[in-house]
Design a protein around this motif. Structure first.
Motif, PDB file in Angstrom:
ATOM      1  N   ARG A 144      21.062   2.485 -13.624  1.00 13.83           N
ATOM      2  CA  ARG A 144      19.824   1.959 -14.199  1.00 13.83           C
ATOM      3  C   ARG A 144      18.649   2.020 -13.217  1.00 13.83           C
ATOM      4  N   TYR A 145      18.914   2.516 -12.005  1.00 17.49           N
ATOM      5  CA  TYR A 145      17.839   2.553 -11.002  1.00 17.49           C
ATOM      6  C   TYR A 145      16.663   3.389 -11.493  1.00 17.49           C
ATOM      7  N   ILE A 146      15.449   2.937 -11.152  1.00 19.18           N
ATOM      8  CA  ILE A 146      14.251   3.661 -11.585  1.00 19.18           C
ATOM      9  C   ILE A 146      13.426   4.064 -10.361  1.00 19.18           C
ATOM     10  N   ALA A 147      12.447   4.934 -10.598  1.00 23.66           N
ATOM     11  CA  ALA A 147      11.515   5.336  -9.541  1.00 23.66           C
ATOM     12  C   ALA A 147      10.170   4.688  -9.849  1.00 23.66           C
ATOM     13  N   PRO A 148       9.926   3.470  -9.320  1.00 25.86           N
ATOM     14  CA  PRO A 148       8.715   2.720  -9.712  1.00 25.86           C
ATOM     15  C   PRO A 148       7.427   3.514  -9.457  1.00 25.86           C
ATOM     16  N   LEU A 149       7.400   4.280  -8.360  1.00 25.27           N
ATOM     17  CA  LEU A 149       6.162   4.974  -8.021  1.00 25.27           C
ATOM     18  C   LEU A 149       5.943   6.208  -8.885  1.00 25.27           C
ATOM     19  N   ALA A 150       6.896   6.516  -9.769  1.00 22.09           N
ATOM     20  CA  ALA A 150       6.722   7.650 -10.674  1.00 22.09           C
ATOM     21  C   ALA A 150       6.383   7.188 -12.091  1.00 22.09           C
ATOM     22  N   GLU A 151       6.307   5.865 -12.288  1.00 27.07           N
ATOM     23  CA  GLU A 151       5.923   5.326 -13.600  1.00 27.07           C
ATOM     24  C   GLU A 151       4.484   4.829 -13.497  1.00 27.07           C
ATOM     25  N   PRO A 152       3.574   5.318 -14.383  1.00 24.37           N
ATOM     26  CA  PRO A 152       2.152   4.978 -14.212  1.00 24.37           C
ATOM     27  C   PRO A 152       1.876   3.489 -13.985  1.00 24.37           C
ATOM     28  N   TRP A 153       2.365   2.618 -14.860  1.00 27.25           N
ATOM     29  CA  TRP A 153       1.992   1.204 -14.730  1.00 27.25           C
ATOM     30  C   TRP A 153       2.698   0.538 -13.559  1.00 27.25           C
ATOM     31  N   LEU A 154       3.943   0.922 -13.312  1.00 27.46           N
ATOM     32  CA  LEU A 154       4.635   0.344 -12.160  1.00 27.46           C
ATOM     33  C   LEU A 154       3.991   0.806 -10.861  1.00 27.46           C
ATOM     34  N   ALA A 155       3.544   2.073 -10.835  1.00 24.99           N
ATOM     35  CA  ALA A 155       2.890   2.578  -9.627  1.00 24.99           C
ATOM     36  C   ALA A 155       1.593   1.818  -9.370  1.00 24.99           C
ATOM     37  N   ARG A 156       0.829   1.557 -10.451  1.00 32.96           N
ATOM     38  CA  ARG A 156      -0.407   0.782 -10.292  1.00 32.96           C
ATOM     39  C   ARG A 156      -0.087  -0.615  -9.774  1.00 32.96           C
ATOM     40  N   ALA A 157       0.925  -1.235 -10.398  1.00 31.59           N
ATOM     41  CA  ALA A 157       1.313  -2.583  -9.974  1.00 31.59           C
ATOM     42  C   ALA A 157       1.747  -2.557  -8.512  1.00 31.59           C
ATOM     43  N   ALA A 158       2.446  -1.483  -8.122  1.00 30.91           N
ATOM     44  CA  ALA A 158       2.963  -1.403  -6.755  1.00 30.91           C
ATOM     45  C   ALA A 158       1.831  -1.323  -5.739  1.00 30.91           C
ATOM     46  N   ILE A 159       0.794  -0.499  -6.013  1.00 22.19           N
ATOM     47  CA  ILE A 159      -0.282  -0.415  -5.013  1.00 22.19           C
ATOM     48  C   ILE A 159      -1.090  -1.716  -4.986  1.00 22.19           C
ATOM     49  N   ILE A 160      -1.236  -2.358  -6.153  1.00 21.72           N
ATOM     50  CA  ILE A 160      -1.950  -3.642  -6.169  1.00 21.72           C
ATOM     51  C   ILE A 160      -1.166  -4.664  -5.347  1.00 21.72           C
ATOM     52  N   PHE A 161       0.151  -4.710  -5.585  1.00 18.10           N
ATOM     53  CA  PHE A 161       0.976  -5.672  -4.870  1.00 18.10           C
ATOM     54  C   PHE A 161       0.942  -5.403  -3.361  1.00 18.10           C
ATOM     55  N   ALA A 162       1.028  -4.111  -2.993  1.00 19.40           N
ATOM     56  CA  ALA A 162       1.016  -3.764  -1.573  1.00 19.40           C
ATOM     57  C   ALA A 162      -0.300  -4.217  -0.926  1.00 19.40           C
ATOM     58  N   ASP A 163      -1.401  -4.084  -1.662  1.00 18.24           N
ATOM     59  CA  ASP A 163      -2.687  -4.510  -1.116  1.00 18.24           C
ATOM     60  C   ASP A 163      -2.763  -6.031  -0.993  1.00 18.24           C
ATOM     61  N   VAL A 164      -2.247  -6.722  -2.002  1.00 21.91           N
ATOM     62  CA  VAL A 164      -2.251  -8.191  -1.966  1.00 21.91           C
ATOM     63  C   VAL A 164      -1.440  -8.679  -0.773  1.00 21.91           C
ATOM     64  N   TRP A 165      -0.274  -8.077  -0.602  1.00 28.59           N
ATOM     65  CA  TRP A 165       0.599  -8.492   0.510  1.00 28.59           C
ATOM     66  C   TRP A 165      -0.112  -8.319   1.850  1.00 28.59           C
ATOM     67  N   LYS A 166      -0.813  -7.191   1.985  1.00 33.84           N
ATOM     68  CA  LYS A 166      -1.430  -6.850   3.268  1.00 33.84           C
ATOM     69  C   LYS A 166      -2.642  -7.715   3.582  1.00 33.84           C
ATOM     70  N   THR A 167      -3.439  -8.055   2.588  1.00 36.49           N
ATOM     71  CA  THR A 167      -4.758  -8.620   2.903  1.00 36.49           C
ATOM     72  C   THR A 167      -4.984 -10.049   2.416  1.00 36.49           C
ATOM     73  N   SER A 168      -3.990 -10.672   1.772  1.00 30.67           N
ATOM     74  CA  SER A 168      -4.264 -12.036   1.309  1.00 30.67           C
ATOM     75  C   SER A 168      -4.467 -12.984   2.490  1.00 30.67           C
ATOM     76  N   SER A 169      -3.888 -12.649   3.654  1.00 30.70           N
ATOM     77  CA  SER A 169      -4.081 -13.543   4.799  1.00 30.70           C
ATOM     78  C   SER A 169      -5.547 -13.545   5.239  1.00 30.70           C
ATOM     79  N   PHE A 170      -6.229 -12.434   4.996  1.00 23.74           N
ATOM     80  CA  PHE A 170      -7.649 -12.377   5.337  1.00 23.74           C
ATOM     81  C   PHE A 170      -8.442 -13.331   4.447  1.00 23.74           C
ATOM     82  N   ALA A 171      -8.130 -13.311   3.148  1.00 27.76           N
ATOM     83  CA  ALA A 171      -8.759 -14.260   2.228  1.00 27.76           C
ATOM     84  C   ALA A 171      -8.421 -15.685   2.656  1.00 27.76           C
ATOM     85  N   ALA A 172      -7.169 -15.880   3.105  1.00 32.83           N
ATOM     86  CA  ALA A 172      -6.746 -17.217   3.521  1.00 32.83           C
ATOM     87  C   ALA A 172      -7.616 -17.743   4.668  1.00 32.83           C
TER      88      ALA A 172
END
Lengths: 296, 270
Positions: A144-172
């Motif tokens: 059942r494994y999938i390739a998240p970065l090859a699915e349009p919406w999952l890929a979008r969610a993934a880059i958004i999440f990666a950005d949130v993870w990286k920079t939320s401390s700056f907002a903090a």
């Protein structure tokens, strides 16, 4: 000009020269190039003035319009989430508890990691065969494994999440600075009046924190517009342009395809959006700079 | 309720911030078999094969050298030029100086693509593509707004009286900057230097377009373009990533307070 002011020129000159040469002149040159047709691979065409043709093409370019949509989605979603997560972190860091210094250092770690590295890290975690993401979601059932970065919406969610993870401390950090300006007396008075933790948060903290939250949101919005590294490493704009943000699209046009005129038109579009945001930011905060006495 | 929620929140924030990167670093110590195992192996064998391979087969040391040269040169020059400007901005009263500060603020917010094409052409005309001076001068220019804003914040806080007395005694402006302001503002200069260094160490966009020749590329470019079209060498990639990040994490842990101060100065005002 007063004598003293003439002396100031010499102090400012080196930085002014570099900023003019590498920031101000290039912006003007990009605006000019946007009116020309210049293609690196077809040098014999030279630089042909085409007026607004590049912009007209841009308005009907389906990829460009999708790119604009993706960029707005990315910026809106990541900036909002960064401020929310950042505010949560700031509220925590504003409490006094043992080991607070350690938590503050831990929060800064994602900020310190080069974006290229954190992008590769998420690519590893989202790997279609042995990524941690698949294991956490599907367990050992590899069928059942999938390739998240090859699915349009999952890929979008993934880059958004990666950005949130990286920079939320700056907002903090911005929110934390705002929190520290709220006088303790207000909370003490509220306690005397019998207010609970929730009431204190709603009636004192949040209203007084509004300017800091707004500032963090605007700051993150401006920065999110610059997203490039994440997309370059994690998705290359794919799948099917699903994550092709404007800055990446402009890069591809100019540097991969050599469409300098058309790419410059994209660059000018991105510039105008960010200029509007920058002016908004200055209205909010920078006006202080223009007040006499703000800088000695 | 608070005594129960607080440790929970601390744990959540700690895991969220550290676990993903820790997972990546652990990969660098795994054996090739452990790397692709399902279910994933948590405790690695702690073998250093991937580090050796990253150095021997992927030229990791060359990338580190390039990054170190570029980041160090950028930091030194940017802080020197930035200190001059910050001194003028905090010591002279002319109105155009405040406009200059606003222009810097604006410029620091524009996406790289707005200037990328013409910057490439300028460096091409100078013959500075694929050369250290090209990338360094670009980085100096782009880090100046940050440096000037942070240095101005610190310079503004210094007591003006000592300087005034020195000026009355016949000291020139340049002497006042060198003998009085710089020593007193040393902590601020150090903070600005850390942030400029981190910027230059992490920068990717301009490194990508200016340094196209592999022997000159910096760590971010090397890591982004890590060779391997079909099978990605995750072990070596994780090892290179860990090494690229190590100095930054060390800086962050050592100078946490300064960085937080510098960032909030830079954020609230620029």
């Amino acid at each position: 000009m007063k004598r003293a002011d003439r002396a100031a020129v010499w102090f400012v000159l080196p930085s002014l020269f570099l900023v003019a040469l590498f920031s101000i002149y290039p912006i003007c040159a990009s605006v000019r190039l946007g009116f020309y047709r210049t293609i690196l691979m077809l040098p014999w065409l030279g630089e042909k003035f085409v007026g607004l043709e590049n912009y007209a093409d841009l308005a009907t370019d389906a990829v460009a319009l999708q790119s604009l949509g993706v960029t707005l989605l990315f910026v809106g979603a990541s900036a909002t989430m960064e401020v929310l997560v950042g505010a949560g972190m700031a509220l925590l860091l504003n409490e006094s508890f043992r080991g607070r210094g350690l938590v503050r250092a831990a929060v800064l770690v994602p900020w310190a990691i080069p974006t290229v590295v954190s992008s590769q890290m998420w690519r590893y975690i989202f790997n279609y065969r042995y990524g941690l993401f698949n294991f956490l979601v599907f367990g050992r059932d590899t069928s059942r494994y999938i390739a998240p970065l090859a699915e349009p919406w999952l890929a979008r969610a993934a880059i958004i999440f990666a950005d949130v993870w990286k920079t939320s401390s700056f907002a903090a950090l911005i929110v934390l600075a705002g929190l520290q300006t709220i006088p303790d007396e207000l909370y003490e008075a509220a306690e005397v009046d019998g207010a609970g933790a929730w009431q204190k948060l709603r009636r004192i903290t949040l209203p007084l924190l509004k300017p800091a939250l707004l500032l963090a949101l605007l700051f993150r919005t401006i920065d999110a517009f610059k997203v490039f590294d994440l997309v370059f490493v994690m998705t290359q704009g794919g799948p099917a342009d699903a994550t092709n943000v404007l800055q990446f699209y402009g890069y591809k046009k100019i540097f991969a395809e050599g469409m300098i005129g058309y790419g410059s038109a994209i660059a000018v579009g991105v510039f105008l959006i960010s200029l509007a945001l920058a002016l908004l930011y200055i209205r909010l905060i920078g006006a202080r700079v223009l007040e006499p006495g703000a800088a000695r | 309720m608070k005594t129960f929620l607080l440790p929970l929140a601390v744990a959540a924030v700690g895991i969220y911030s550290l676990l993903p990167f820790l997972w990546f670093v652990l990969a660098s110590w795994k054996s090739p078999a452990q790397l692709t195992a399902i279910p994933p192996v948590i405790v690695p064998e702690f073998h250093w094969g991937f580090y050796r391979s990253a150095i021997v087969n992927y030229g990791l040391l060359g990338y580190i050298e390039n990054s170190a040269i570029v980041a160090a040169a950028t930091t030194v020059v940017s802080i020197a030029i930035g200190a001059l400007a910050a001194y003028a901005l905090t010591r002279f009263h002319a109105a155009w100086l405040r406009w200059y500060l606003l222009v810097l603020l604006c410029v620091s917010m524009f996406p790289q693509i707005a200037v990328a094409g013409p910057v490439w052409r300028i460096l091409d005309a100078l013959g500075w593509l694929n050369r250290y001076p090209g990338i360094i001068v670009a980085y100096i220019s782009f880090s100046l707004p940050l440096a000037i804003w942070i240095l101005s914040t610190f310079f503004k806080e210094l007591p003006y009286e000592i300087e005034e007395a020195a000026l009355v005694d016949g000291c020139t402006r340049a002497q006042a900057l060198r003998r009085i302001v710089l020593p007193l503002a040393a902590p601020g200069i150090f903070t600005a230097a850390i942030l400029v260094f981190i910027y230059a160490w992490n920068e990717f966009f301009f490194a990508l377009i200016i340094l196209t020749s592999p022997p000159l590329q910096t760590l971010p470019v090397g890591i982004a373009l890590f060779p391997g079209e079909y099978t990605i060498p995750w072990g070596e990639l994780a090892a290179a990533s860990a090494i690229a990040t190590l100095p930054l994490i060390a800086l962050t842990l050592l100078f946490q307070r300064r960085i937080v101060r510098g960032l909030s100065a830079g954020a609230v005002k620029g």
